[in-house]
Design a protein around this motif. Sequence first.
Motif, short mmCIF file in Angstrom:
data_model
loop_
_atom_site.label_atom_id
_atom_site.label_comp_id
_atom_site.label_asym_id
_atom_site.label_seq_id
_atom_site.Cartn_x
_atom_site.Cartn_y
_atom_site.Cartn_z
N PRO A 123 25.18 38.48 40.83
CA PRO A 123 25.87 37.20 41.04
C PRO A 123 26.81 36.78 39.90
O PRO A 123 26.42 36.08 38.99
N VAL A 124 28.05 37.20 39.97
CA VAL A 124 29.05 36.77 38.99
C VAL A 124 30.31 36.28 39.69
O VAL A 124 31.41 36.45 39.18
N ASP A 125 30.13 35.70 40.86
CA ASP A 125 31.28 35.22 41.62
C ASP A 125 32.04 34.14 40.87
O ASP A 125 31.47 33.18 40.40
N GLU A 126 33.29 34.33 40.73
CA GLU A 126 34.23 33.36 40.19
C GLU A 126 35.60 33.86 40.62
O GLU A 126 36.30 34.49 39.83
N PRO A 127 35.98 33.61 41.87
CA PRO A 127 37.24 34.16 42.37
C PRO A 127 38.45 33.82 41.51
O PRO A 127 39.32 34.67 41.32
N ALA A 128 38.51 32.62 40.97
CA ALA A 128 39.66 32.24 40.14
C ALA A 128 39.69 33.06 38.86
O ALA A 128 40.76 33.48 38.40
N ARG A 129 38.53 33.30 38.27
CA ARG A 129 38.46 34.09 37.05
C ARG A 129 38.87 35.54 37.34
O ARG A 129 39.61 36.15 36.58
N LEU A 130 38.39 36.08 38.44
CA LEU A 130 38.75 37.44 38.80
C LEU A 130 40.26 37.55 39.03
O LEU A 130 40.90 38.48 38.54
N ALA A 131 40.84 36.59 39.71
CA ALA A 131 42.29 36.60 39.93
C ALA A 131 43.04 36.56 38.61
O ALA A 131 44.04 37.26 38.43
N ALA A 132 42.57 35.74 37.66
CA ALA A 132 43.22 35.65 36.35
C ALA A 132 43.12 36.97 35.60
O ALA A 132 44.09 37.41 34.97
N LEU A 133 41.98 37.62 35.68
CA LEU A 133 41.82 38.92 35.02
C LEU A 133 42.75 39.97 35.63
O LEU A 133 43.39 40.74 34.92
N LEU A 134 42.80 39.98 36.94
CA LEU A 134 43.65 40.97 37.62
C LEU A 134 45.12 40.73 37.34
O LEU A 134 45.91 41.68 37.31
N ALA A 135 45.50 39.50 37.09
CA ALA A 135 46.90 39.19 36.79
C ALA A 135 47.33 39.76 35.44
O ALA A 135 48.52 39.93 35.20
N THR A 136 46.36 40.10 34.58
CA THR A 136 46.72 40.65 33.26
C THR A 136 47.19 42.10 33.35
O THR A 136 47.79 42.60 32.41
N GLY A 137 46.89 42.78 34.46
CA GLY A 137 47.31 44.17 34.59
C GLY A 137 47.75 44.49 36.00
O GLY A 137 47.19 45.37 36.64
N PRO A 138 48.77 43.80 36.50
CA PRO A 138 49.14 43.97 37.92
C PRO A 138 49.63 45.37 38.28
O PRO A 138 49.50 45.78 39.42
N ALA A 139 50.17 46.11 37.33
CA ALA A 139 50.70 47.44 37.65
C ALA A 139 49.74 48.56 37.26
O ALA A 139 50.04 49.72 37.47
N ASP A 140 48.60 48.21 36.70
CA ASP A 140 47.64 49.22 36.25
C ASP A 140 47.01 49.90 37.47
O ASP A 140 46.39 49.24 38.30
N SER A 142 44.46 51.94 37.64
CA SER A 142 43.11 52.48 37.42
C SER A 142 42.19 52.19 38.59
O SER A 142 42.30 51.17 39.26
N PRO A 143 41.25 53.11 38.84
CA PRO A 143 40.28 52.90 39.92
C PRO A 143 39.45 51.63 39.70
O PRO A 143 39.08 50.96 40.66
N LEU A 144 39.19 51.30 38.45
CA LEU A 144 38.44 50.08 38.14
C LEU A 144 39.15 48.86 38.69
O LEU A 144 38.56 48.03 39.39
N LEU A 145 40.44 48.76 38.41
CA LEU A 145 41.20 47.61 38.89
C LEU A 145 41.39 47.65 40.39
O LEU A 145 41.39 46.59 41.05
N ALA A 146 41.51 48.82 40.96
CA ALA A 146 41.63 48.93 42.42
C ALA A 146 40.36 48.40 43.09
O ALA A 146 40.43 47.68 44.08
N ALA A 147 39.21 48.74 42.53
CA ALA A 147 37.94 48.23 43.08
C ALA A 147 37.86 46.72 42.97
O ALA A 147 37.44 46.05 43.91
N LEU A 148 38.29 46.19 41.84
CA LEU A 148 38.26 44.73 41.67
C LEU A 148 39.27 44.05 42.59
O LEU A 148 38.99 42.98 43.12
N ARG A 149 40.44 44.67 42.76
CA ARG A 149 41.42 44.07 43.69
C ARG A 149 40.85 44.05 45.11
O ARG A 149 41.06 43.10 45.85
N GLY A 150 40.13 45.10 45.48
CA GLY A 150 39.50 45.13 46.79
C GLY A 150 38.46 44.04 46.94
O GLY A 150 38.33 43.43 48.00
N GLN A 151 37.75 43.77 45.87
CA GLN A 151 36.74 42.70 45.88
C GLN A 151 37.41 41.33 46.03
O GLN A 151 36.90 40.47 46.71
N ALA A 152 38.54 41.18 45.36
CA ALA A 152 39.23 39.88 45.36
C ALA A 152 39.94 39.61 46.68
O ALA A 152 40.21 38.47 47.00
N ALA A 153 40.26 40.65 47.42
CA ALA A 153 41.02 40.48 48.68
C ALA A 153 40.20 39.81 49.76
O ALA A 153 39.07 39.73 49.80
#
Length: 153
Positions: A123-140, A142-153
């Motif tokens: 339980p670490v849900d914080e959609p706004a925080r996740l969106a802010a983190l993903l905004a720091t590396g929009p062109a990255d 990496s599989p890590l960020l792809a997984a997180l983007r999938g979670q945020a979608a």
Amino acid sequence: LVAQGQLEEGLALMRRAADSATRCGLLVTLDGFHYHHAEACLAAGRPELAEASARDGLALADSAGMRLLESALWRQLARSLLARGDAAGARSAGCKAVEVARAQGATFFEMQARASAAAHGWPVDEPARLAALLATGPADPSPLLAALRGQAA
């Protein structure tokens, strides 16, 4: 060597290197040793050794102020506990990894910890925080960020 299947030899060489660094007073390298040693132990199917190494690294964070890899060590502890069948302990350590990374402003470590949390349903849900983190590396890519983007979608 561990990655090539020479488990005992590889782990022994890692341990000798850490012992040499300690004898020489190069303590600044030991948190990284514990992180990588835990990773190697997990890869070798030795979660009990991984847990011990992660705990030793976290003890250094407390006793010697080695905080750079603290969140990553909490994540390694979570992975180790999960591999040993301790779901509650893994959840607690995984959430602590997110908490520590966020408090330290360690964006990449927070993303790693959040990816692990998402994969295991911690339980670490914080959609706004996740969106802010993903905004720091929009062109990255990496599989890590792809997984997180999938979670945020």
